[in-house]
Design an enzyme around this catalytic site. Sequence first.
Site, PDB file in Angstrom:
ATOM      1  CE  LYS A  24      -4.678   1.542  -0.773  1.00 36.31           C
ATOM      2  NZ  LYS A  24      -4.390   0.395   0.099  1.00 36.31           N
ATOM      3  CB  SER A  56      -4.535   1.479   3.841  1.00 33.48           C
ATOM      4  OG  SER A  56      -3.645   1.166   2.799  1.00 33.48           O
ATOM      5  CB  SER A  77      -0.963   0.012   1.191  1.00 32.36           C
ATOM      6  OG  SER A  77      -2.043  -0.859   0.950  1.00 32.36           O
TER       7      SER A  77
END
Length: 261
Positions: A46, A104, A43
């Site tokens: 992101k 997230s 993640s």
Amino acid sequence: MSVMKKQELSPPELQSAAAIVIDMDTGRSLYDYNADEQRAPASLTKIMTVLLAAENFSSNLDDRLVITQETVDDLTARDASMARLPIGEGIRIIDLMYASFIPSGADASVTLANKISGNEEEFAKLMNQKAAEIGMKNTNFVNATGLHEENQYTTCHDIALLLQYAFQNPLFKKIFTTESYTTEVLKGHPNGMTFTSTMFKVLPRTELSNGLQITGGKTGYTDHAGLCLASLAKSSKTSNEYILITLKAPGSYWDEPYPNH
């Protein structure tokens, strides 16, 4: 944006397979270990997604986008982390950006990507264009979330370059350093939805013995990527800011006690 190379030495306390520390004020690398070794970003992907949203939506953060059932079903099937925002309701772009980053939320990430580029595949092309512009030479993005794909990879060095660039955007830096955030009123949530940073849930915002205070960060985890962390700290002694990136530490978010990055 250039990063001076330091000798790669692995201290006994380092759990991660790769790491780098950058002095933000000088751009100098203070420490690196396997910092140019390609690994799955999980993640940390992101970071790029939210940066592109900050650049593309700077003048219309109150516009609303809808999370579709199709998006949620697809992400649920892949066991993605999600903010669990209401489906079918117009949600402000600013709320989606915080939801993508702080808890997230892949549901928010994909919704932003679809709005910017029409679909996630086209958005990944935009991500790679930005990566090339920044000088991320060992990175390739395939999706907006960090869900595992064989051809999605990055390095500690490249993520450090990405953050050095991204922190020039005030909105991005504000999101990166936010501990908790509450959306506007949403269906089923008369007081809004409150999200807490996945990092600060396990890492209190306290000053360390060396005068450093961790001020923000983004976690990442998949079975393939291991535990990943991009964090920012500030020194109370010098006011300098430091970026620390670690990739592929052992363990998972479900371990007790929480493992070290």
